[in-house]
Design a protein around this motif. Structure first.
Motif, PDB file in Angstrom:
ATOM      1  N   ARG A  62       1.593  -5.599   9.113  1.00 54.39           N
ATOM      2  CA  ARG A  62       1.889  -4.968  10.405  1.00 54.39           C
ATOM      3  C   ARG A  62       0.971  -5.495  11.490  1.00 54.39           C
ATOM      4  O   ARG A  62       1.407  -5.786  12.610  1.00 54.39           O
ATOM      5  CB  ARG A  62       1.762  -3.451  10.282  1.00 54.39           C
ATOM      6  CG  ARG A  62       2.210  -2.704  11.534  1.00 54.39           C
ATOM      7  CD  ARG A  62       2.107  -1.202  11.355  1.00 54.39           C
ATOM      8  NE  ARG A  62       2.954  -0.717  10.278  1.00 54.39           N
ATOM      9  CZ  ARG A  62       3.037   0.560   9.933  1.00 54.39           C
ATOM     10  NH1 ARG A  62       2.318   1.469  10.569  1.00 54.39           N
ATOM     11  NH2 ARG A  62       3.819   0.922   8.932  1.00 54.39           N
ATOM     12  N   ALA A  63      -0.289  -5.681  11.144  1.00 48.98           N
ATOM     13  CA  ALA A  63      -1.235  -6.212  12.126  1.00 48.98           C
ATOM     14  C   ALA A  63      -0.920  -7.661  12.471  1.00 48.98           C
ATOM     15  O   ALA A  63      -1.239  -8.133  13.566  1.00 48.98           O
ATOM     16  CB  ALA A  63      -2.658  -6.097  11.584  1.00 48.98           C
ATOM     17  N   LYS A  67       1.403  -7.747  15.444  1.00 50.23           N
ATOM     18  CA  LYS A  67       1.058  -6.860  16.554  1.00 50.23           C
ATOM     19  C   LYS A  67       1.294  -7.600  17.869  1.00 50.23           C
ATOM     20  O   LYS A  67       0.856  -8.730  18.048  1.00 50.23           O
ATOM     21  CB  LYS A  67      -0.393  -6.415  16.456  1.00 50.23           C
ATOM     22  CG  LYS A  67      -0.764  -5.326  17.472  1.00 50.23           C
ATOM     23  CD  LYS A  67      -2.129  -4.766  17.183  1.00 50.23           C
ATOM     24  CE  LYS A  67      -2.499  -3.667  18.178  1.00 50.23           C
ATOM     25  NZ  LYS A  67      -1.552  -2.549  18.142  1.00 50.23           N
ATOM     26  N   GLU A 107       4.392  -3.224   6.120  1.00 48.18           N
ATOM     27  CA  GLU A 107       3.322  -2.552   5.399  1.00 48.18           C
ATOM     28  C   GLU A 107       2.017  -2.534   6.197  1.00 48.18           C
ATOM     29  O   GLU A 107       1.667  -3.497   6.877  1.00 48.18           O
ATOM     30  CB  GLU A 107       3.069  -3.258   4.068  1.00 48.18           C
ATOM     31  CG  GLU A 107       4.148  -3.016   3.038  1.00 48.18           C
ATOM     32  CD  GLU A 107       4.196  -1.583   2.557  1.00 48.18           C
ATOM     33  OE1 GLU A 107       3.140  -0.927   2.533  1.00 48.18           O
ATOM     34  OE2 GLU A 107       5.294  -1.116   2.195  1.00 48.18           O
ATOM     35  N   GLU A 108       1.348  -1.384   6.078  1.00 47.50           N
ATOM     36  CA  GLU A 108      -0.001  -1.295   6.638  1.00 47.50           C
ATOM     37  C   GLU A 108      -0.914  -2.302   5.956  1.00 47.50           C
ATOM     38  O   GLU A 108      -1.761  -2.938   6.594  1.00 47.50           O
ATOM     39  CB  GLU A 108      -0.523   0.125   6.444  1.00 47.50           C
ATOM     40  CG  GLU A 108      -1.972   0.321   6.830  1.00 47.50           C
ATOM     41  CD  GLU A 108      -2.493   1.687   6.419  1.00 47.50           C
ATOM     42  OE1 GLU A 108      -3.694   1.932   6.616  1.00 47.50           O
ATOM     43  OE2 GLU A 108      -1.707   2.504   5.880  1.00 47.50           O
ATOM     44  N   ALA A 109      -0.731  -2.448   4.636  1.00 48.34           N
ATOM     45  CA  ALA A 109      -1.538  -3.400   3.872  1.00 48.34           C
ATOM     46  C   ALA A 109      -0.791  -3.771   2.594  1.00 48.34           C
ATOM     47  O   ALA A 109       0.026  -2.995   2.083  1.00 48.34           O
ATOM     48  CB  ALA A 109      -2.908  -2.815   3.521  1.00 48.34           C
ATOM     49  N   PHE A 127       0.823  -1.211   0.000  1.00 51.25           N
ATOM     50  CA  PHE A 127       0.000   0.000   0.000  1.00 51.25           C
ATOM     51  C   PHE A 127       0.856   1.260   0.000  1.00 51.25           C
ATOM     52  O   PHE A 127       0.523   2.267  -0.623  1.00 51.25           O
ATOM     53  CB  PHE A 127      -0.923  -0.029   1.220  1.00 51.25           C
ATOM     54  CG  PHE A 127      -2.077   0.924   1.132  1.00 51.25           C
ATOM     55  CD1 PHE A 127      -2.991   0.838   0.098  1.00 51.25           C
ATOM     56  CD2 PHE A 127      -2.251   1.923   2.088  1.00 51.25           C
ATOM     57  CE1 PHE A 127      -4.059   1.720   0.017  1.00 51.25           C
ATOM     58  CE2 PHE A 127      -3.317   2.808   2.016  1.00 51.25           C
ATOM     59  CZ  PHE A 127      -4.223   2.702   0.972  1.00 51.25           C
ATOM     60  N   SER A 175      -9.073   4.051   2.981  1.00 48.09           N
ATOM     61  CA  SER A 175      -8.468   2.891   3.623  1.00 48.09           C
ATOM     62  C   SER A 175      -8.122   1.838   2.566  1.00 48.09           C
ATOM     63  O   SER A 175      -8.671   1.860   1.450  1.00 48.09           O
ATOM     64  CB  SER A 175      -9.430   2.285   4.646  1.00 48.09           C
ATOM     65  OG  SER A 175     -10.546   1.692   3.989  1.00 48.09           O
ATOM     66  N   PRO A 176      -7.223   0.911   2.902  1.00 48.57           N
ATOM     67  CA  PRO A 176      -6.897  -0.162   1.941  1.00 48.57           C
ATOM     68  C   PRO A 176      -8.126  -0.936   1.478  1.00 48.57           C
ATOM     69  O   PRO A 176      -8.225  -1.302   0.307  1.00 48.57           O
ATOM     70  CB  PRO A 176      -5.931  -1.053   2.730  1.00 48.57           C
ATOM     71  CG  PRO A 176      -5.288  -0.122   3.714  1.00 48.57           C
ATOM     72  CD  PRO A 176      -6.355   0.853   4.090  1.00 48.57           C
ATOM     73  N   VAL A 209      -6.623  -8.654   0.748  1.00 49.83           N
ATOM     74  CA  VAL A 209      -5.833  -7.570   1.327  1.00 49.83           C
ATOM     75  C   VAL A 209      -5.158  -8.103   2.582  1.00 49.83           C
ATOM     76  O   VAL A 209      -5.829  -8.484   3.549  1.00 49.83           O
ATOM     77  CB  VAL A 209      -6.703  -6.345   1.669  1.00 49.83           C
ATOM     78  CG1 VAL A 209      -5.842  -5.248   2.286  1.00 49.83           C
ATOM     79  CG2 VAL A 209      -7.411  -5.818   0.421  1.00 49.83           C
ATOM     80  N   GLU A 210      -3.824  -8.184   2.542  1.00 49.85           N
ATOM     81  CA  GLU A 210      -3.064  -8.655   3.701  1.00 49.85           C
ATOM     82  C   GLU A 210      -2.650  -7.459   4.550  1.00 49.85           C
ATOM     83  O   GLU A 210      -2.459  -6.356   4.040  1.00 49.85           O
ATOM     84  CB  GLU A 210      -1.827  -9.428   3.244  1.00 49.85           C
ATOM     85  CG  GLU A 210      -2.138 -10.626   2.354  1.00 49.85           C
ATOM     86  CD  GLU A 210      -0.886 -11.236   1.753  1.00 49.85           C
ATOM     87  OE1 GLU A 210       0.227 -10.766   2.103  1.00 49.85           O
ATOM     88  OE2 GLU A 210      -1.006 -12.173   0.945  1.00 49.85           O
ATOM     89  N   GLU A 211      -2.483  -7.706   5.857  1.00 51.31           N
ATOM     90  CA  GLU A 211      -2.069  -6.640   6.790  1.00 51.31           C
ATOM     91  C   GLU A 211      -0.850  -7.111   7.566  1.00 51.31           C
ATOM     92  O   GLU A 211      -0.949  -7.574   8.716  1.00 51.31           O
ATOM     93  CB  GLU A 211      -3.222  -6.295   7.722  1.00 51.31           C
ATOM     94  CG  GLU A 211      -4.453  -5.733   6.997  1.00 51.31           C
ATOM     95  CD  GLU A 211      -5.594  -5.417   7.932  1.00 51.31           C
ATOM     96  OE1 GLU A 211      -5.686  -6.072   8.988  1.00 51.31           O
ATOM     97  OE2 GLU A 211      -6.372  -4.514   7.616  1.00 51.31           O
TER      98      GLU A 211
END
Length: 790
Positions: free
Chosen positions: A39-40, A43, A154-156, A5, A17-18, A35-37
């Protein structure tokens, strides 16, 4: 294709948002797989500072760590790695964290010692497929910081499946261009890299011998580079984009390709011999590919070569001997445009695929060739040192896919889409670099160079549909001109109704299978780029496919097989290639299973003959089966041609034992086919009232030469003669007995014929019966020299 993203944000200032961006991409005609996340996904993994390290009292390979993660007290952690020490900073997964590999961290005892977390390696963070120990973070990593945030996860990451026509979108900038145009956002300018070439580095000598397949080629020599790993931010970006880091030079080129869409290649300049040329390969010219394969090239393959060897299969893959390694100090950098069709043909013929070929065969942006060269040169010299020489430019990008204009009717486009196209939509296409000019109902569209998929008005309607949104198009069928209904072909359905299973086999077969039933007469249609040797020619007989299907079923414990297929056969003729619509049957194995009322019975010639006769009768046709021992692939004495009227419409018989054995079938195999294109219309069934008057049934037994019976095609020829002689009163005829043996002279055969006479308007007399019998006796005598037995 995966796009981080943050890469999109570098090209366009996205405020959504993504998930919202993913919805916009779907509306614009791009398939979003997910859509992968990242960073999440990590967490709860924090930067930890190892305060002390002690050996585990009960395990030699375990250590007891005290780790500060920014909480009230340090965490006691049992660790099995050995590459860390007190003072190191490492990622620490705290209790409750769920790692990318699915592992949830819990408080637990390991060999008697309680562990309150887990120190992580690159593998456990999803950064690598394997690792030798913990990921050691830089000394300045802030304790207690989220590792995902610190490492720039990445955020997404948007996972896209780019359709084959949109080669321009197989990169971050192409996707960003669509998003910017759709949202009326500004697409960022590409940084202008001003490179002053070093005069001490000579420009490479390059020539193009095949300008049709390579209209543009750029080369630059860079000397004094130090090949090492690319920086962590680049490696992380490549991994997020689904690519594996290789070495610094390769990583830079992959990064530029994913970012801008231009594939590039680097050669070890010290391993090249003389000048470089882009030319067509010679037949069987050797090529050692980077993936370890040794190929023999085809005449016409586009290659890059030096004075002695092929150093790259253009647009697909470089050679192993000329590849960049850790010891490389001088490189030759390549950026080019290769004709998409040539790359596609070569790739398929050698069964090769690469990230570069996927982009070249869809068409890259000609204007990006020079830009990518400048960007890659700057990154390489900034990261790995070296001096860049003068750029060698062969060809020009100006005329590549340039000047295409499509003329459309707005009314026709609106009729096709079912919605009105407001002029405001033109602005969106202009932001996508289309030139749009309206004049009443006339629409003139200038196609940008990077859109290789636009050439006809239907392509323009698709672009408008993407912008308007496919969801906005009403679900109403457009008004269509009426056409005469097509007659439904029920041929295969009638065969299935006769007890056969429908199969569909490939129209491509091997040359060896073709020769089983067809002579090598030069009429085969050979494929230029076959999938495999087993699919190298178009079939001229449906029987090899049926035999393969029968083999498959028999190998799976099917006691008997009855198959039917309707398809086409293909051959080359003096007037060009021709196709025939054919219906084929196959029977082998059991047709009746063991039961209380009888024993199992295997298929015979007459089982299949009866099935074909029933199929013909259903169409109002009557076939004559004339013995023919010359049918290739069928056993002599059990093969016949099928005549409908005077025309040969098909064949039937038993497959030669040697051929059946090639397909691992040890039971008799019977096949038949009918050329549907050769059939004429059959008699239409008509209602006939039940007769009021009885019929007369008579039997006649003839003695005839056995050779005359066989050569005259036996039953069918006799029945045909009896029908002709019987006249209008004859309603049915059959052969009820064939006998050879005691009481019958050697070489002779006794044939019993039973026929029925009936008149719907009166009762027949003895004279009627005698007259018909006499006519039949005379016909048998004349045709077969058959004598009536007493």
């Amino acid at each position: 294709m995966k796009i981080p993203f943050s890469w999109l944000k570098k090209h366009v200032e996205l405020t959504k948002s993504p998930a919202e961006i993913a919805d916009d991409l779907v509306r614009l005609g791009h398939e979003v797989e997910g859509v992968e996340e990242p960073r999440a996904a990590v967490k709860g993994v924090l930067v930890g500072h190892i305060l002390c390290k002690e050996p585990h009292p009960d395990a030699d390979k375990l250590s007891l760590l005290k780790v500060d993660v920014g909480q009230d007290a340090p965490l006691a952690i049992v660790c099995g790695a050995s590459n860390m020490d007190a003072g190191d900073k490492v990622p620490v997964a705290t209790i409750g964290t769920c790692l990318p590999n699915g592992l949830t961290i819990k408080k637990g005892a390991i060999r008697g010692q309680t562990s309150f977390g887990m120190c992580c390696s690159e593998t456990e963070l999803g950064l690598a497929d394997e690792s030798a120990g913990l990921l050691i973070l830089p000394e300045d990593a802030p304790v207690g910081c989220e590792v995902g945030e610190y490492l720039g996860f990445e955020e997404a990451v948007i996972d896209l499946s780019i359709t084959p026509n949109r080669g321009d979108c197989m990169n971050a900038r192409g996707i960003a261009r669509d998003l910017a145009a759709d949202g009326d956002l500004k697409l960022a300018e590409i940084d202008d890299v001003a490179l002053a070439p070093d005069g001490a580095v000579s420009a490479p000598s390059i020539s193009i011998d095949n300008e049709t397949d390579c209209p543009l080629y750029l080369g630059r020599r860079i000397e004094g580079v130090t090949v090492q790993d690319s920086p962590s931010w680049m490696q992380a970006g490549l991994i997020m984009a689904g690519m594996r880091p290789v070495n610094g030079i390769v990583d830079v080129l992959n990064y530029v390709m994913l970012f801008f869409g231009q594939p590039m290649h680097a050669f070890d300049a010290d391993k090249l011999n003389g000048s470089v040329s882009i030319r067509s390969a010679m037949k069987d010219e050797p090529f050692a590919a980077l993936d370890g394969r040794s190929l023999k090239l085809h005449a016409g393959d586009l290659v890059v070569s030096d004075a002695s060897d092929v150093i790259a299969l253009a647009g697909i893959m470089g050679s192993e001997p000329s590849g960049v390694t850790e010891t490389t100090t001088n490189i030759l950098l390549e950026s080019a445009f290769f004709r998409p069709a040539r790359v596609s043909e070569t790739r398929r013929s050698h069964a090769m695929v690469s990230e570069a070929s996927m982009r070249f065969e869809r068409g890259v942006d000609p204007q990006m060739v020079a830009t990518a060269m400048q960007q890659a040169t700057a990154m390489i010299t900034d990261l790995f040192g070296g001096k860049a020489g003068e750029l060698t430019v062969c060809g020009s990008s100006d005329n590549i896919n340039a000047g295409k204009t499509v003329h459309c009717s707005v009314a026709k486009l609106e009729t096709r889409l079912g919605v009105e196209i407001p002029e405001s939509v033109d602005d969106v296409l202009r932001r996508m670099d289309f030139g749009i000019a309206r004049s009443g109902d006339k629409l003139e569209v200038q196609v940008p160079q990077f859109r290789h998929d636009i050439s006809i008005p239907e392509d323009i309607s698709e672009e408008y549909a993407r912008v308007i949104g496919f969801d906005a198009i009403p679900e109403v069928l457009p008004a269509l001109a009426t056409t005469a209904p097509a007659r439904k072909d029920t041929s295969i359905h009638e065969a299935v109704a006769g007890g056969f299973l429908q199969v569909v086999t490939y129209a491509f077969i091997s040359r060896e299978e073709q020769r089983l039933f067809v002579d090598n007469d030069g009429a085969d249609i050979e494929l230029e780029n076959p999938i495999s040797d087993a699919m190298s020619v178009m079939r001229r007989s449906p029987w090899p496919g049926l035999l393969n299907a029968a083999k498959y079923n028999l190998n799976r414990q099917q006691a008997g097989v009855a198959l039917a297929e309707q398809g086409r056969t293909y051959m080359r003729t003096a007037k060009g290639n021709s196709e025939r619509n054919v219906l084929a049957w196959l029977m082998t194995g059991e047709v009746e299973s063991d039961a209380w009322y009888g024993s199992a019975r295997s298929a015979t010639f007459f089982d299949l003959k009866g099935a074909v006769e029933s199929w013909l009768a259903g169409r109002g046709l009557t076939g004559r089966f004339i013995a023919d021992d010359s049918i290739q692939g069928l056993q002599a004495g059990q093969s016949a041609k099928i005549l409908i009227g005077r025309n040969e419409a098909g064949r039937i018989g038993r497959v030669d034992g040697d051929i059946a054995e090639k397909f691992d079938i040890d039971a008799p195999v019977f096949v038949a086919d009918i050329d549907l294109d050769a059939l004429h219309a059959g008699k239409q069934a008509k209602f006939m009232a039940l007769p009021e008057f009885p019929g007369v049934e008579r039997d006649l037994v003839f003695l005839m030469d056995r050779k005359a019976f066989v050569h005259g095609s036996g039953n069918d020829a006799i029945l045909q003669q009896v029908r002709k002689a019987g006249g209008k009163l004859l309603t049915d005829v059959s052969i009820f007995d064939l006998y050879e043996g005691k009481g019958v002279p050697e070489g002779m055969i006794s044939v019993g014929v039973r026929f029925t006479l009936q008149d719907p308007s009166r009762t027949l007399t003895q004279q009627d019966s005698d007259a018909t019998s006499k006519a039949i006796i005379n016909a048998m005598q004349k045709m077969f020299s058959a004598a009536l037995r007493g």
